[in-house]
Design a protein around this motif. Sequence first.
Motif, PDB file in Angstrom:
ATOM      1  N   LYS A 173    -127.198   8.754  31.491  1.00  0.00           N
ATOM      2  CA  LYS A 173    -127.113   9.085  30.377  1.00  0.00           C
ATOM      3  C   LYS A 173    -125.536   9.082  29.889  1.00  0.00           C
ATOM      4  N   ARG A 174    -124.664   9.343  30.967  1.00  0.00           N
ATOM      5  CA  ARG A 174    -123.388   9.443  30.312  1.00  0.00           C
ATOM      6  C   ARG A 174    -122.561   8.354  30.852  1.00  0.00           C
ATOM      7  N   TYR A 175    -122.958   7.313  31.554  1.00  0.00           N
ATOM      8  CA  TYR A 175    -122.227   5.941  31.838  1.00  0.00           C
ATOM      9  C   TYR A 175    -122.965   4.906  31.481  1.00  0.00           C
ATOM     10  N   THR A 176    -122.417   3.796  31.199  1.00  0.00           N
ATOM     11  CA  THR A 176    -122.961   2.184  31.205  1.00  0.00           C
ATOM     12  C   THR A 176    -123.228   1.961  32.566  1.00  0.00           C
ATOM     13  N   LYS A 177    -124.286   1.035  32.546  1.00  0.00           N
ATOM     14  CA  LYS A 177    -124.558   0.047  33.693  1.00  0.00           C
ATOM     15  C   LYS A 177    -123.274  -0.317  34.445  1.00  0.00           C
ATOM     16  N   GLU A 178    -122.451  -0.880  33.883  1.00  0.00           N
ATOM     17  CA  GLU A 178    -121.314  -1.644  34.401  1.00  0.00           C
ATOM     18  C   GLU A 178    -120.372  -0.596  34.855  1.00  0.00           C
ATOM     19  N   GLN A 194    -109.024  -5.932  51.592  1.00  0.00           N
ATOM     20  CA  GLN A 194    -107.598  -6.221  52.141  1.00  0.00           C
ATOM     21  C   GLN A 194    -107.595  -5.833  53.473  1.00  0.00           C
ATOM     22  N   THR A 195    -108.496  -4.888  54.100  1.00  0.00           N
ATOM     23  CA  THR A 195    -108.607  -4.127  55.530  1.00  0.00           C
ATOM     24  C   THR A 195    -109.023  -5.487  56.418  1.00  0.00           C
ATOM     25  N   TYR A 196    -110.303  -5.827  55.847  1.00  0.00           N
ATOM     26  CA  TYR A 196    -111.054  -6.923  56.755  1.00  0.00           C
ATOM     27  C   TYR A 196    -110.993  -8.338  56.651  1.00  0.00           C
ATOM     28  N   PHE A 197    -110.182  -8.756  55.292  1.00  0.00           N
ATOM     29  CA  PHE A 197    -110.073 -10.147  54.926  1.00  0.00           C
ATOM     30  C   PHE A 197    -108.432 -10.429  54.545  1.00  0.00           C
ATOM     31  N   GLN A 198    -107.638  -9.330  54.199  1.00  0.00           N
ATOM     32  CA  GLN A 198    -106.440  -9.537  53.999  1.00  0.00           C
ATOM     33  C   GLN A 198    -106.339 -10.284  52.425  1.00  0.00           C
ATOM     34  N   LYS A 199    -107.121  -9.853  51.680  1.00  0.00           N
ATOM     35  CA  LYS A 199    -107.331 -10.669  50.374  1.00  0.00           C
ATOM     36  C   LYS A 199    -107.585  -9.540  49.235  1.00  0.00           C
ATOM     37  N   ASN A 200    -107.104 -10.127  47.934  1.00  0.00           N
ATOM     38  CA  ASN A 200    -107.545  -9.157  46.912  1.00  0.00           C
ATOM     39  C   ASN A 200    -108.978  -9.673  46.793  1.00  0.00           C
ATOM     40  N   GLN A 201    -109.784  -8.410  46.260  1.00  0.00           N
ATOM     41  CA  GLN A 201    -111.369  -8.473  46.431  1.00  0.00           C
ATOM     42  C   GLN A 201    -111.700  -9.569  45.199  1.00  0.00           C
ATOM     43  N   ARG A 202    -110.789  -9.928  44.491  1.00  0.00           N
ATOM     44  CA  ARG A 202    -111.348 -11.023  43.473  1.00  0.00           C
ATOM     45  C   ARG A 202    -111.148 -12.385  44.055  1.00  0.00           C
ATOM     46  N   ALA A 203    -110.361 -12.434  45.370  1.00  0.00           N
ATOM     47  CA  ALA A 203    -110.382 -13.669  45.811  1.00  0.00           C
ATOM     48  C   ALA A 203    -111.290 -13.899  47.031  1.00  0.00           C
ATOM     49  N   LEU A 204    -112.223 -13.075  47.166  1.00  0.00           N
ATOM     50  CA  LEU A 204    -113.354 -13.090  48.272  1.00  0.00           C
ATOM     51  C   LEU A 204    -114.102 -14.433  47.836  1.00  0.00           C
ATOM     52  N   TYR A 225    -115.172  -2.620  36.110  1.00  0.00           N
ATOM     53  CA  TYR A 225    -116.100  -3.634  36.170  1.00  0.00           C
ATOM     54  C   TYR A 225    -115.642  -4.963  35.979  1.00  0.00           C
ATOM     55  N   GLU A 226    -114.829  -5.143  34.831  1.00  0.00           N
ATOM     56  CA  GLU A 226    -114.396  -6.443  34.553  1.00  0.00           C
ATOM     57  C   GLU A 226    -113.676  -7.110  35.441  1.00  0.00           C
ATOM     58  N   SER A 227    -112.871  -6.347  36.106  1.00  0.00           N
ATOM     59  CA  SER A 227    -112.068  -6.803  37.337  1.00  0.00           C
ATOM     60  C   SER A 227    -112.949  -7.251  38.545  1.00  0.00           C
ATOM     61  N   MET A 269    -118.180   2.507  39.498  1.00  0.00           N
ATOM     62  CA  MET A 269    -118.070   3.924  40.257  1.00  0.00           C
ATOM     63  C   MET A 269    -118.595   3.617  41.960  1.00  0.00           C
ATOM     64  N   TYR A 270    -119.806   3.087  41.790  1.00  0.00           N
ATOM     65  CA  TYR A 270    -120.266   3.030  43.307  1.00  0.00           C
ATOM     66  C   TYR A 270    -119.487   2.086  44.329  1.00  0.00           C
ATOM     67  N   LEU A 271    -119.108   1.018  43.948  1.00  0.00           N
ATOM     68  CA  LEU A 271    -118.169   0.185  44.774  1.00  0.00           C
ATOM     69  C   LEU A 271    -116.838   0.765  44.799  1.00  0.00           C
ATOM     70  N   ASN A 272    -116.226   1.765  44.018  1.00  0.00           N
ATOM     71  CA  ASN A 272    -114.974   2.158  44.222  1.00  0.00           C
ATOM     72  C   ASN A 272    -115.087   3.339  45.234  1.00  0.00           C
ATOM     73  N   LYS A 273    -116.226   3.928  45.297  1.00  0.00           N
ATOM     74  CA  LYS A 273    -116.410   5.246  45.827  1.00  0.00           C
ATOM     75  C   LYS A 273    -116.769   5.227  47.521  1.00  0.00           C
ATOM     76  N   PHE A 274    -117.582   4.030  47.857  1.00  0.00           N
ATOM     77  CA  PHE A 274    -117.960   3.788  49.054  1.00  0.00           C
ATOM     78  C   PHE A 274    -117.170   3.724  50.375  1.00  0.00           C
ATOM     79  N   ASP A 275    -117.354   4.428  51.440  1.00  0.00           N
ATOM     80  CA  ASP A 275    -116.535   4.394  52.517  1.00  0.00           C
ATOM     81  C   ASP A 275    -116.715   3.153  53.503  1.00  0.00           C
ATOM     82  N   PHE A 276    -115.811   2.314  53.412  1.00  0.00           N
ATOM     83  CA  PHE A 276    -116.187   1.020  54.283  1.00  0.00           C
ATOM     84  C   PHE A 276    -115.311   1.240  55.580  1.00  0.00           C
ATOM     85  N   LEU A 277    -115.003   2.278  56.023  1.00  0.00           N
ATOM     86  CA  LEU A 277    -114.286   2.668  57.486  1.00  0.00           C
ATOM     87  C   LEU A 277    -112.781   2.159  57.612  1.00  0.00           C
TER      88      LEU A 277
END
Length: 834
Positions: free
Chosen positions: A151-156, A180-190, A70-72, A161-169
Amino acid sequence: MLGKLSKWIWSLAIIGLISFALIMVMITMSQMPDTEELENPNYEFATLIYSADMQELGRFFRFNRENVSYESLNPHIIQALIATEDERFFKHSGIDLRGTIRAVAYLGNKGGASTITQQLAKLFFTDRSSNIVKRLYQKLKEWAIAIEFEKRYTKEEIIAMYLNKFDFLYNSYGVSPAAQTYFQKNQRALNVEEAAVLVGMLKNPSLYNPKKFPENAQKRRNVVLYQMVKNNYLTKVEFDSLSTIPVDASKFQRKVHYDGMAPYFRSTLTTYLKKLLEDPKYKKPDGTKYNIYEDGLTIYTTIDMGMQKHAEAAVTSHMKELQSRYFNFWKGKDPWTYNADKDQLKSRQDALDRLVRESDRFTNMKSGFMNASIQAVLQKYPDSRMWDADIIRMKKGEKDPNYLDRLLRDKYISSKQLSTYKSILKDPLWKDVRLQWSKLDEKVIQTFSKKVRMKVFDYETGGEKTVSMSPMDSIRYHRMHMQLGSVSMDPRNGEVKTWVGGIGNKYFQYDHVLADRQVGSTFKPFIYTTAISQQALSPCHRVEDIQYTIPARDPSFGLMESWSPSNARGTFTGTQMTLLEGLKTSTNSVSVWLMIQLGSAELVRDMVSRMGIGKRKVPSAPSICLGSANLNVLEMTAAYSTFANNGIFQKPIFVKKIVDKNGKVIYQATPEKRRVIQEKYNYVMVEMLKYAASSRQYALETEFGGKTGTTNDYVDGWFMGITPQLVTGTWVGGEDQWIKFETLSDGQGGVMARPYFLDFMQRIEADPKLSYDETAEFYKPMGDVIEMDCTKYSRYTDDYSDPIESDNGSVEDGQPQFKKVIIPQQEEEFEEDF
């Protein structure tokens, strides 16, 4: 009346709540995932590979997913997600009652009711059903799982988990690979509009795919941006500006294994890591093995991205010119038939047939013709294999009754195989196999001789071109390309900096860095090293250029027949030449004389084994002095690095560290080094290699030395180049031994391999971004050193040996005196190889 109605309403509400509660309890008690599944949901993370300068080299994955905390995460992505998918995410406990009531009241027309936590539950544990009853049950199940997640996880953690799991094709699982696939960027640089495109895809990745449907993606992106305005993440002015920007998918690039830098290295790394992680000391805490395709490891390598780029550019530049020369040489001639006798013709045709059978086209055709008949045989004879080789053997055995027995006698097959073959040949099933094979043969001949539109490798058009060519001609065309294998390593620490295994990984997957090829004269410095260190010979010691013979049954070598090798040109000058000159001109007679003085091949084998070359790969025969051993580029580069590192061997390292997805270091490379050559003798060898490589034509800023090598019939060309900070080994040749030049002027190592080294080093020197010091010098021992200037020895007596102690403890100070011979200054190099 109103009182009764009120009671009924309250009764129904209470019954509904109790029923709902009971249903939720039943779901929780019956088909809920167990605690282990909830606490360790099924993720498969890609393994990331980094270069020494922390640039991503590539990934290993079954699902291209990266673990991002989450922090990243990019704040734009988090804000867009919450604004669009779950405005009250930080206020509810997994189920949004207000959203649910709204969705029911308006039948979903004013937004859905699923929270981010529910969507995460659906990604992990339920598949959407079209049946309304089943879908309602799934919805209830998602609620129950969502509550457990909360109960088991924080909101963050849930957002990550959700953003790491989703299938973006396009094999992009999670927001990081998607960026990387759509913009050839690190997600932090979007930027915010790019982040909104990816969040927009969460509703329906196919419909809002920016590559296929940019208009749809733009509309959905603007919805996301508007939601960000509503939730005070953007201003209306910012929205008005951003909403007009078209979605740009021009940088879209799907990850494939052959794209990116160092593809051959990455391919070899796969095998290396799998073997390494078999070791029990590198297993997971639960005792299972790490899987490089799903456990999210991070591999830190020694590859220098800047140097690798220069290496690959130098390969293309040099090999493009060499290939053009090769095609011009063979124009109008056929390498598969040229000067070939009957046995060679058969061997070459068999090689072509094998390439046909290995092709995807043949494999698909074979499945259609042969699967049914092969399966019938395998069902009856489970050990029969029924590979192509088995069918071909049985066909030959049918024509020649003694053929299979000869295979057994020559140990090509076992007695069990022979019995199986003979049983199948007597079985009626064989008739169908033979019939289908004949039909397949006819179809293969027809298909592989018919021209079709296809893509083939090509230097001129950036890697490939579209042509009309038959599949057989395509196989021959690609096989006629000269290949290159090269490695560069830092001799001071053993770190491999560049790795190029061929001319293009998409069309040529074989890694020539690890291919054993005959090394020719590049082995001669090891003979000189052994002789100089064992017998304290001076580099100015003179040897007569005549034909030397090691007689049959000589107790030192144990040959069955006398051995009298010639020089490469078949002639001898009869004059005296120094060892210094003998190495520069690769004169065979000098190497043979040194081997005779040593009295045993074992001394040389011992020497090279300490330089990292396995003894088993070096024959115990005097012919090794001319380069008869088959070795690979990595071994040779590591051995030559001993010279550049003041006689100290450093074991090659290309993986520095491996870290698991939790940041725990599970492997750390440990340097292995040992002194092999005394400083004073290593200094002599370095100076001799510098002299061997010296020429006004080959100017570099860097102090360098080297040795070329060319094998019989110009099959292999080598150049081993050393500098104080970088040692580069290079092999060039064909994948088949008949893919070669036919003349020394074209086929020698000085032409095939050395130009690559010079081009590569010039690029390195010209790049100020690299941490490479072209002013660095080879180590020179303190105090008295062996004199390398042969003109400074006695003008009249020419005693070219120094009275110094050798490595075996003896003292050499009384070499024969010869008449003075003027050493000619030669600019042309002559290859005198095995």
